[in-house]
Motif scaffolding. Sequence first.
Motif, PDB file in Angstrom:
ATOM      1  N   UNK A 133      44.317  12.318  48.444  1.00  0.00           N
ATOM      2  CA  UNK A 133      45.479  11.913  47.635  1.00  0.00           C
ATOM      3  C   UNK A 133      45.931  10.500  47.996  1.00  0.00           C
ATOM      4  N   UNK A 134      46.008  10.214  49.294  1.00  0.00           N
ATOM      5  CA  UNK A 134      46.420   8.879  49.731  1.00  0.00           C
ATOM      6  C   UNK A 134      45.429   7.815  49.270  1.00  0.00           C
ATOM      7  N   UNK A 135      44.144   8.162  49.279  1.00  0.00           N
ATOM      8  CA  UNK A 135      43.139   7.207  48.809  1.00  0.00           C
ATOM      9  C   UNK A 135      43.336   6.937  47.321  1.00  0.00           C
ATOM     10  N   UNK A 136      43.536   7.992  46.529  1.00  0.00           N
ATOM     11  CA  UNK A 136      43.801   7.789  45.096  1.00  0.00           C
ATOM     12  C   UNK A 136      45.030   6.902  44.903  1.00  0.00           C
ATOM     13  N   UNK A 137      46.098   7.185  45.640  1.00  0.00           N
ATOM     14  CA  UNK A 137      47.320   6.382  45.508  1.00  0.00           C
ATOM     15  C   UNK A 137      47.043   4.919  45.840  1.00  0.00           C
ATOM     16  N   UNK A 141      47.504   1.784  43.300  1.00  0.00           N
ATOM     17  CA  UNK A 141      48.376   0.649  43.647  1.00  0.00           C
ATOM     18  C   UNK A 141      47.616  -0.662  43.515  1.00  0.00           C
ATOM     19  N   UNK A 142      46.376  -0.688  44.002  1.00  0.00           N
ATOM     20  CA  UNK A 142      45.558  -1.905  43.883  1.00  0.00           C
ATOM     21  C   UNK A 142      45.328  -2.285  42.430  1.00  0.00           C
ATOM     22  N   UNK A 143      45.252  -1.264  41.564  1.00  0.00           N
ATOM     23  CA  UNK A 143      45.007  -1.526  40.142  1.00  0.00           C
ATOM     24  C   UNK A 143      46.280  -1.961  39.414  1.00  0.00           C
ATOM     25  N   UNK A 193      52.437   1.822  31.123  1.00  0.00           N
ATOM     26  CA  UNK A 193      53.849   1.764  31.532  1.00  0.00           C
ATOM     27  C   UNK A 193      54.074   0.670  32.581  1.00  0.00           C
ATOM     28  N   UNK A 194      53.127   0.558  33.511  1.00  0.00           N
ATOM     29  CA  UNK A 194      53.266  -0.424  34.588  1.00  0.00           C
ATOM     30  C   UNK A 194      53.215  -1.844  34.047  1.00  0.00           C
ATOM     31  N   UNK A 195      52.475  -2.053  32.938  1.00  0.00           N
ATOM     32  CA  UNK A 195      52.342  -3.387  32.355  1.00  0.00           C
ATOM     33  C   UNK A 195      53.575  -3.772  31.549  1.00  0.00           C
ATOM     34  N   UNK A 196      54.321  -2.800  31.069  1.00  0.00           N
ATOM     35  CA  UNK A 196      55.469  -3.091  30.182  1.00  0.00           C
ATOM     36  C   UNK A 196      56.671  -3.607  30.956  1.00  0.00           C
TER      37      UNK A 196
END
Length: 196
Positions: A133-137, A141-143, A193-196
């Motif tokens: 889960x932490x790796x996915x997070x 975040x990097x993306x 959503x993150x881009x808006x």
Amino acid sequence: MDKPQPSTSERIVEAASGLFHAEGIRAVSMDAVAARAGVTKRTLYYHFRSKDDLIAAYLERRDLPNLAAFQRWFEAAPGDVADKVGAIFLKLAERARKPEWKGCGFLRTSVELINLPGHPALVRGREHKKRVENWFAGMLEEAGDTVQARLLAQQIMVLLDGCFSVVLLHRDPGYMAAAGHAAMMLVRAHMREAEE
């Protein structure tokens, strides 16, 4: 150059891993593990005080290789982060098509030990799932999803572990592809959503 021989404890864990994977942890006796490893029961107990310790070692042995496989599949997949997350599910579907596939060892073990929440194997299982889960997070975040990355990683884990269970029940890897599609849609929606 000759390949180094595994230690006695490595041989025991390897033997136990094969048996636990094939038959489940409760069905396998310490006698069977000792016989498969080619050691006496006394030697087995010298290296592992109890079956509980051996079960925990079995899961510990699976931890980093499983995560490393996810990381390889993610990195090798073309496309954006959503495509890469989806590719992990597609790779899992390929594996689930093999007759020897038995699902997630961490989840299968947790079901067998559900009434023992403090069992060392369940501790290892929780640590592994949290590490994934932490790796996915971190990847999310990097993306660019710095706000919702943790929530999205949890949602991906629910899809991931859910499809392990359903595919094991129905023996239909199509559920992994469906879960992968849902994960891709979630990631894309969060990224928008993150881009808006």
